[in-house]
Design a protein around this motif. Structure first.
Motif, PDB file in Angstrom:
ATOM      1  N   ARG A  33     -13.868 -16.916   3.011  1.00  0.00           N
ATOM      2  CA  ARG A  33     -12.538 -16.538   3.508  1.00  0.00           C
ATOM      3  C   ARG A  33     -11.497 -17.523   3.002  1.00  0.00           C
ATOM      4  O   ARG A  33     -11.727 -18.726   2.962  1.00  0.00           O
ATOM      5  N   ASN A  34     -10.359 -16.970   2.637  1.00  0.00           N
ATOM      6  CA  ASN A  34      -9.227 -17.806   2.226  1.00  0.00           C
ATOM      7  C   ASN A  34      -7.956 -17.140   2.722  1.00  0.00           C
ATOM      8  O   ASN A  34      -7.319 -16.357   2.020  1.00  0.00           O
ATOM      9  N   GLY A  35      -7.632 -17.397   3.984  1.00  0.00           N
ATOM     10  CA  GLY A  35      -6.417 -16.867   4.575  1.00  0.00           C
ATOM     11  C   GLY A  35      -6.502 -15.390   4.886  1.00  0.00           C
ATOM     12  O   GLY A  35      -7.556 -14.760   4.805  1.00  0.00           O
ATOM     13  N   LYS A  36      -5.334 -14.840   5.240  1.00  0.00           N
ATOM     14  CA  LYS A  36      -5.263 -13.429   5.573  1.00  0.00           C
ATOM     15  C   LYS A  36      -5.300 -12.587   4.311  1.00  0.00           C
ATOM     16  O   LYS A  36      -4.889 -13.025   3.250  1.00  0.00           O
ATOM     17  N   GLY A  37      -5.769 -11.363   4.463  1.00  0.00           N
ATOM     18  CA  GLY A  37      -5.851 -10.458   3.327  1.00  0.00           C
ATOM     19  C   GLY A  37      -6.930  -9.433   3.550  1.00  0.00           C
ATOM     20  O   GLY A  37      -7.572  -9.397   4.614  1.00  0.00           O
ATOM     21  N   PRO A  38      -7.164  -8.569   2.585  1.00  0.00           N
ATOM     22  CA  PRO A  38      -8.171  -7.518   2.740  1.00  0.00           C
ATOM     23  C   PRO A  38      -9.579  -8.099   2.885  1.00  0.00           C
ATOM     24  O   PRO A  38      -9.866  -9.208   2.421  1.00  0.00           O
ATOM     25  N   VAL A  39     -10.438  -7.317   3.516  1.00  0.00           N
ATOM     26  CA  VAL A  39     -11.820  -7.728   3.781  1.00  0.00           C
ATOM     27  C   VAL A  39     -12.762  -6.780   3.058  1.00  0.00           C
ATOM     28  O   VAL A  39     -12.663  -5.559   3.205  1.00  0.00           O
ATOM     29  N   ALA A  40     -13.679  -7.341   2.276  1.00  0.00           N
ATOM     30  CA  ALA A  40     -14.718  -6.565   1.604  1.00  0.00           C
ATOM     31  C   ALA A  40     -16.060  -6.869   2.259  1.00  0.00           C
ATOM     32  O   ALA A  40     -16.412  -8.032   2.465  1.00  0.00           O
ATOM     33  N   LEU A  41     -16.798  -5.819   2.588  1.00  0.00           N
ATOM     34  CA  LEU A  41     -18.158  -5.931   3.104  1.00  0.00           C
ATOM     35  C   LEU A  41     -19.102  -5.439   2.014  1.00  0.00           C
ATOM     36  O   LEU A  41     -19.051  -4.276   1.619  1.00  0.00           O
ATOM     37  N   LEU A  42     -19.943  -6.344   1.524  1.00  0.00           N
ATOM     38  CA  LEU A  42     -20.828  -6.061   0.397  1.00  0.00           C
ATOM     39  C   LEU A  42     -22.274  -6.124   0.880  1.00  0.00           C
ATOM     40  O   LEU A  42     -22.706  -7.154   1.416  1.00  0.00           O
ATOM     41  N   THR A  43     -23.030  -5.047   0.680  1.00  0.00           N
ATOM     42  CA  THR A  43     -24.380  -4.981   1.234  1.00  0.00           C
ATOM     43  C   THR A  43     -25.381  -4.487   0.199  1.00  0.00           C
ATOM     44  O   THR A  43     -25.069  -3.677  -0.659  1.00  0.00           O
ATOM     45  N   GLY A  44     -26.586  -5.003   0.308  1.00  0.00           N
ATOM     46  CA  GLY A  44     -27.730  -4.550  -0.472  1.00  0.00           C
ATOM     47  C   GLY A  44     -28.938  -4.492   0.435  1.00  0.00           C
ATOM     48  O   GLY A  44     -28.882  -4.862   1.610  1.00  0.00           O
ATOM     49  N   GLY A  45     -30.064  -4.042  -0.097  1.00  0.00           N
ATOM     50  CA  GLY A  45     -31.289  -4.037   0.691  1.00  0.00           C
ATOM     51  C   GLY A  45     -31.240  -3.131   1.901  1.00  0.00           C
ATOM     52  O   GLY A  45     -32.004  -3.326   2.851  1.00  0.00           O
ATOM     53  N   ASN A  46     -30.331  -2.153   1.909  1.00  0.00           N
ATOM     54  CA  ASN A  46     -30.340  -1.138   2.961  1.00  0.00           C
ATOM     55  C   ASN A  46     -31.709  -0.466   2.978  1.00  0.00           C
ATOM     56  O   ASN A  46     -32.267  -0.165   4.036  1.00  0.00           O
ATOM     57  N   HIS A  47     -32.253  -0.253   1.787  1.00  0.00           N
ATOM     58  CA  HIS A  47     -33.660   0.090   1.590  1.00  0.00           C
ATOM     59  C   HIS A  47     -34.319  -1.100   0.902  1.00  0.00           C
ATOM     60  O   HIS A  47     -33.789  -1.636  -0.070  1.00  0.00           O
ATOM     61  N   GLY A  48     -35.481  -1.490   1.385  1.00  0.00           N
ATOM     62  CA  GLY A  48     -36.043  -2.775   0.985  1.00  0.00           C
ATOM     63  C   GLY A  48     -36.678  -2.832  -0.380  1.00  0.00           C
ATOM     64  O   GLY A  48     -37.039  -3.913  -0.848  1.00  0.00           O
ATOM     65  N   ASP A  49     -36.827  -1.680  -1.064  1.00  0.00           N
ATOM     66  CA  ASP A  49     -37.459  -1.686  -2.381  1.00  0.00           C
ATOM     67  C   ASP A  49     -36.453  -1.408  -3.491  1.00  0.00           C
ATOM     68  O   ASP A  49     -36.798  -0.918  -4.562  1.00  0.00           O
ATOM     69  N   GLU A  50     -35.177  -1.749  -3.248  1.00  0.00           N
ATOM     70  CA  GLU A  50     -34.105  -1.548  -4.218  1.00  0.00           C
ATOM     71  C   GLU A  50     -33.466  -2.907  -4.493  1.00  0.00           C
ATOM     72  O   GLU A  50     -32.958  -3.541  -3.562  1.00  0.00           O
ATOM     73  N   TYR A  51     -33.469  -3.350  -5.744  1.00  0.00           N
ATOM     74  CA  TYR A  51     -33.268  -4.774  -6.009  1.00  0.00           C
ATOM     75  C   TYR A  51     -31.993  -5.170  -6.740  1.00  0.00           C
ATOM     76  O   TYR A  51     -31.629  -6.344  -6.738  1.00  0.00           O
ATOM     77  N   GLU A  52     -31.300  -4.239  -7.368  1.00  0.00           N
ATOM     78  CA  GLU A  52     -30.090  -4.629  -8.093  1.00  0.00           C
ATOM     79  C   GLU A  52     -29.042  -5.231  -7.155  1.00  0.00           C
ATOM     80  O   GLU A  52     -28.399  -6.233  -7.489  1.00  0.00           O
ATOM     81  N   GLY A  53     -28.861  -4.606  -5.991  1.00  0.00           N
ATOM     82  CA  GLY A  53     -27.897  -5.129  -5.031  1.00  0.00           C
ATOM     83  C   GLY A  53     -28.217  -6.532  -4.559  1.00  0.00           C
ATOM     84  O   GLY A  53     -27.361  -7.421  -4.615  1.00  0.00           O
ATOM     85  N   PRO A  54     -29.435  -6.764  -4.061  1.00  0.00           N
ATOM     86  CA  PRO A  54     -29.774  -8.131  -3.665  1.00  0.00           C
ATOM     87  C   PRO A  54     -29.603  -9.150  -4.783  1.00  0.00           C
ATOM     88  O   PRO A  54     -29.120 -10.266  -4.541  1.00  0.00           O
ATOM     89  N   ILE A  55     -29.965  -8.809  -6.011  1.00  0.00           N
ATOM     90  CA  ILE A  55     -29.784  -9.741  -7.126  1.00  0.00           C
ATOM     91  C   ILE A  55     -28.305 -10.088  -7.280  1.00  0.00           C
ATOM     92  O   ILE A  55     -27.921 -11.268  -7.358  1.00  0.00           O
ATOM     93  N   ALA A  56     -27.461  -9.054  -7.353  1.00  0.00           N
ATOM     94  CA  ALA A  56     -26.038  -9.288  -7.547  1.00  0.00           C
ATOM     95  C   ALA A  56     -25.431 -10.073  -6.386  1.00  0.00           C
ATOM     96  O   ALA A  56     -24.583 -10.956  -6.593  1.00  0.00           O
ATOM     97  N   LEU A  57     -25.861  -9.774  -5.163  1.00  0.00           N
ATOM     98  CA  LEU A  57     -25.219 -10.380  -4.002  1.00  0.00           C
ATOM     99  C   LEU A  57     -25.732 -11.785  -3.705  1.00  0.00           C
ATOM    100  O   LEU A  57     -24.958 -12.641  -3.262  1.00  0.00           O
ATOM    101  N   PHE A  58     -27.012 -12.054  -3.915  1.00  0.00           N
ATOM    102  CA  PHE A  58     -27.473 -13.442  -3.791  1.00  0.00           C
ATOM    103  C   PHE A  58     -26.777 -14.314  -4.837  1.00  0.00           C
ATOM    104  O   PHE A  58     -26.420 -15.465  -4.566  1.00  0.00           O
ATOM    105  N   ASP A  59     -26.572 -13.760  -6.037  1.00  0.00           N
ATOM    106  CA  ASP A  59     -25.874 -14.507  -7.083  1.00  0.00           C
ATOM    107  C   ASP A  59     -24.413 -14.733  -6.704  1.00  0.00           C
ATOM    108  O   ASP A  59     -23.886 -15.845  -6.847  1.00  0.00           O
ATOM    109  N   LEU A  60     -23.742 -13.692  -6.212  1.00  0.00           N
ATOM    110  CA  LEU A  60     -22.337 -13.830  -5.828  1.00  0.00           C
ATOM    111  C   LEU A  60     -22.173 -14.827  -4.689  1.00  0.00           C
ATOM    112  O   LEU A  60     -21.219 -15.621  -4.681  1.00  0.00           O
TER     113      LEU A  60
END
Length: 335
Positions: A49-76
């Protein structure tokens, strides 16, 4: 007010969503079990967080055998700096953390499919409690929601980012602008087989700008699919004005799933022979797969024919299918 809304969530965050800076922590869900009487499911998350502004919610692993999201988000989560943010980024790389650890689509604890469990309940199973927390605490905070998916162990997709056709055309338009910014090789106007109980539906019904992906499959990730995810999430944050810099937009092919004729399903168990590969053009009525009975030799295969023309955008992944399995999905190329 519903009975559920009167009950507090058992999940407690170990971060302060309103504090500036970078925080790495957990969503702690008490879970009493044989090996830990006062145990917890600890779902990793990062808040930047850096002050007021828009909020993004980024999620992966909604299904546990799908890996591109977790890779991107652990890296981010490890690389994004607060000084590069205007507003807030909430990162949950593995929403259904028990399923993610098990490498399964559904939770090994309660067999819950998180993406079919919304709005959830605070007094039910582990999966229902996770859904309830997102429904009541995280989604209301967000302006933009990106939920990563891929085909998991049973499907394989052309790599696309997607949004849904919505009654609110302003909301729909803003979603498709984010799809364009994500800049996957393909961009999809997506049709769901059954949208009831989905995270997507919960977010959209709150008026959130929601986009999702299907970036491959087969229960793994590739260098290409992980790269698409990593570049895409930064592009979305930049387009939303949350992260500094311009989106790195590359050409995309727009696809549409106009109706249920996109989908073809197996009507018996057997061994599947694909006739077309992903991205190939398919004519209406063409044989897209053959399913061989496996109990004896000499029997003719059942032919699966396309109900519409287009390109093959998804296919069943394992070599054996069961009755009711989705065999192929066809989409139409649009300008």
């Amino acid at each position: 007010m519903s009975e559920n809304a009167l009950r507090p969530s058992p999940i407690s965050p170990t971060v302060d969503f309103d504090a500036d800076g970078v925080q790495h922590g957990f969503l702690r869900l008490p879970y009493s079990r044989d090996d830990s009487a006062w145990g917890s499911v600890m779902i990793p998350l990062t808040v930047i967080r850096n002050g007021k502004g828009p909020v993004a919610l980024l999620t992966g692993g909604n299904h546990g055998d799908e890996y591109e999201g977790p890779i991107a988000l652990f890296d981010l989560a490890r690389s994004l700096k607060a000084e590069d943010v205007s507003g807030t980024v909430i990162i949950v790389p593995a929403m259904n953390y028990p399923a993610f650890l098990a490498g399964t689509r559904t939770s090994p604890i309660d067999k819950g499919n998180l993406n079919r469990s919304f709005p959830g309940r605070p007094d039910s199973t582990v999966t229902q409690k996770i859904a309830d927390y997102f429904q009541r605490d995280l989604l209301p905070r967000a302006d933009v929601v990106l939920d990563f998916h891929s085909g998991g162990r049973t499907l394989d997709f052309l790599p696309f980012c997607a949004a849904h056709i919505l009654p609110d055309k302003d909301q729909e338009g803003r979603a498709f602008e984010l799809v364009k910014a994500f800049s996957a090789p393909y961009s999809m106007k997506m049709l769901e087989i059954d949208a009831v109980g989905m995270y997507d539906t919960a977010a959209e019904e709150m008026g959130k700008v929601f986009i999702t992906t299907e970036l491959g499959g087969g229960g793994t990730a590739t260098a290409k699919s992980a790269g698409i995810a990593k570049r895409g999430v930064i592009n979305v944050l930049r387009h939303a004005g949350i992260v500094t810099g311009s989106a790195e937009v590359t050409p995309t092919t727009w696809l549409d799933m106009p109706d249920g004729n996109c989908f073809s399903f197996a009507e018996e168990d057997g061994l599947i022979e694909p006739v077309f590969d992903l991205g190939e053009e398919v004519g209406e009525g063409a044989i897209v797969a053959r399913i061989y009975p496996t109990g004896r030799t000499g029997a003719a295969p059942r032919e699966i024919r396309a109900k519409m023309g287009g390109i093959l955008c998804a296919r069943h992944f394992p070599g054996l299918v069961k009755a009711g399995d989705c065999v192929v999905v066809i989409a139409v190329v649009v300008s």
